[in-house]
Design a protein around this motif. Structure first.
Motif, PDB file in Angstrom:
ATOM      1  N   ALA A 160       0.837  -1.196   0.000  1.00 26.68           N
ATOM      2  CA  ALA A 160       0.000   0.000   0.000  1.00 26.68           C
ATOM      3  C   ALA A 160       0.871   1.245   0.000  1.00 26.68           C
ATOM      4  O   ALA A 160       1.795   1.369   0.802  1.00 26.68           O
ATOM      5  CB  ALA A 160      -0.921   0.011   1.216  1.00 26.68           C
ATOM      6  N   VAL A 161       0.578   2.135  -0.926  1.00 31.20           N
ATOM      7  CA  VAL A 161       1.192   3.459  -0.934  1.00 31.20           C
ATOM      8  C   VAL A 161       0.191   4.361  -0.218  1.00 31.20           C
ATOM      9  O   VAL A 161      -0.899   4.604  -0.732  1.00 31.20           O
ATOM     10  CB  VAL A 161       1.451   3.961  -2.376  1.00 31.20           C
ATOM     11  N   GLU A 162       0.547   4.767   0.965  1.00 30.29           N
ATOM     12  CA  GLU A 162      -0.372   5.574   1.774  1.00 30.29           C
ATOM     13  C   GLU A 162      -0.715   6.878   1.059  1.00 30.29           C
ATOM     14  O   GLU A 162       0.173   7.547   0.527  1.00 30.29           O
ATOM     15  CB  GLU A 162       0.244   5.893   3.142  1.00 30.29           C
ATOM     16  N   THR A 163      -1.987   7.205   1.059  1.00 31.36           N
ATOM     17  CA  THR A 163      -2.402   8.471   0.471  1.00 31.36           C
ATOM     18  C   THR A 163      -2.177   9.583   1.493  1.00 31.36           C
ATOM     19  O   THR A 163      -2.330   9.378   2.686  1.00 31.36           O
ATOM     20  CB  THR A 163      -3.883   8.429   0.052  1.00 31.36           C
ATOM     21  N   THR A 222       0.889  17.464  -0.227  1.00 31.97           N
ATOM     22  CA  THR A 222       1.478  17.066  -1.505  1.00 31.97           C
ATOM     23  C   THR A 222       1.662  18.227  -2.468  1.00 31.97           C
ATOM     24  O   THR A 222       2.061  18.015  -3.610  1.00 31.97           O
ATOM     25  CB  THR A 222       0.613  15.985  -2.182  1.00 31.97           C
ATOM     26  N   GLN A 258       2.389   9.893  -6.730  1.00 34.18           N
ATOM     27  CA  GLN A 258       1.751   8.647  -6.308  1.00 34.18           C
ATOM     28  C   GLN A 258       1.889   7.563  -7.385  1.00 34.18           C
ATOM     29  O   GLN A 258       2.213   6.415  -7.074  1.00 34.18           O
ATOM     30  CB  GLN A 258       0.285   8.883  -5.970  1.00 34.18           C
ATOM     31  N   THR A 259       1.670   7.935  -8.640  1.00 39.03           N
ATOM     32  CA  THR A 259       1.807   6.982  -9.743  1.00 39.03           C
ATOM     33  C   THR A 259       3.237   6.463  -9.812  1.00 39.03           C
ATOM     34  O   THR A 259       3.464   5.260  -9.988  1.00 39.03           O
ATOM     35  CB  THR A 259       1.420   7.646 -11.079  1.00 39.03           C
ATOM     36  N   ILE A 295       3.876   3.996  -6.975  1.00 38.94           N
ATOM     37  CA  ILE A 295       3.252   2.697  -7.251  1.00 38.94           C
ATOM     38  C   ILE A 295       4.094   1.899  -8.239  1.00 38.94           C
ATOM     39  O   ILE A 295       4.387   0.720  -8.021  1.00 38.94           O
ATOM     40  CB  ILE A 295       1.804   2.895  -7.759  1.00 38.94           C
ATOM     41  N   HIS A 311      -1.424  -0.723  -4.368  1.00 45.29           N
ATOM     42  CA  HIS A 311      -2.593   0.154  -4.384  1.00 45.29           C
ATOM     43  C   HIS A 311      -2.352   1.368  -3.503  1.00 45.29           C
ATOM     44  O   HIS A 311      -1.609   1.297  -2.528  1.00 45.29           O
ATOM     45  CB  HIS A 311      -3.838  -0.588  -3.864  1.00 45.29           C
ATOM     46  N   ALA A 312      -3.017   2.444  -3.812  1.00 46.12           N
ATOM     47  CA  ALA A 312      -2.974   3.638  -2.975  1.00 46.12           C
ATOM     48  C   ALA A 312      -4.058   3.519  -1.919  1.00 46.12           C
ATOM     49  O   ALA A 312      -5.165   3.067  -2.208  1.00 46.12           O
ATOM     50  CB  ALA A 312      -3.195   4.885  -3.819  1.00 46.12           C
ATOM     51  N   GLY A 313      -3.730   3.900  -0.699  1.00 50.73           N
ATOM     52  CA  GLY A 313      -4.717   3.892   0.367  1.00 50.73           C
ATOM     53  C   GLY A 313      -4.127   3.441   1.687  1.00 50.73           C
ATOM     54  O   GLY A 313      -2.942   3.143   1.788  1.00 50.73           O
TER      55      GLY A 313
END
Length: 143
Positions: A39-42, A48, A56-57, A60, A83-85
């Motif tokens: 997970a990529v933390e949002t 940002t 973010q892209t 990932i 996934h982001a989140g």
């Protein structure tokens, strides 16, 4: 033995990821599947503003490449998903979607954010609909 294993691989040390993947490979049924989830933390938008729009892209894609390489180097066939989140939400959703019968994740040294927001491990253990294996690095006795 387990048919579908979800391995949570975070940003920790490589040895932790290797330990988790080796455990998964050892517990997997002959025709089973391993799903490596990251997970990529949002982050809130105000945090940002100084980052590139594609941050973010890029994060990932970078994680996907690193995890793919790791699995290839270890000769462990796995499906890689990034996934982001929120890490706990991402892991629980992946386990539900895949029909996982085991989630493997690792603990880390607790910090202040764990006490304020709660630890990912705590949330996953509390809400998972399948078995959860929590990997703990063995601490050498100093005495």
């Amino acid at each position: 033995m387990y048919r579908t294993i979800v391995c949570a691989i975070g940003n920790g040390p490589r040895e932790t990821a290797e330990r988790i993947l080796n455990k998964a490979a050892g517990l997997l049924d002959k025709d089973g599947s391993i799903f490596v989830i990251h997970a990529v933390e949002t982050m809130p938008r105000y945090m940002t503003t100084s980052l590139p729009d594609d941050f973010q892209t890029a994060a990932i894609k970078d994680a996907e490449a690193k995890l793919t390489l790791l699995c290839r180097q270890m000769n462990i066939p796995a499906f890689i998903e990034v996934h982001a989140g929120s890490a706990a939400r991402v892991l629980l959703a992946a386990a539900r979607e895949k029909g996982a019968d085991l989630i493997i994740l690792s603990t880390h040294v607790a910090d202040i954010t764990d006490y304020i927001f709660g630890a990912v491990v705590d949330r996953v253990v509390r809400h998972a609909k399948c078995s959860v294996l929590v990997d703990r690095k063995k601490v050498q006795d100093i005495s």
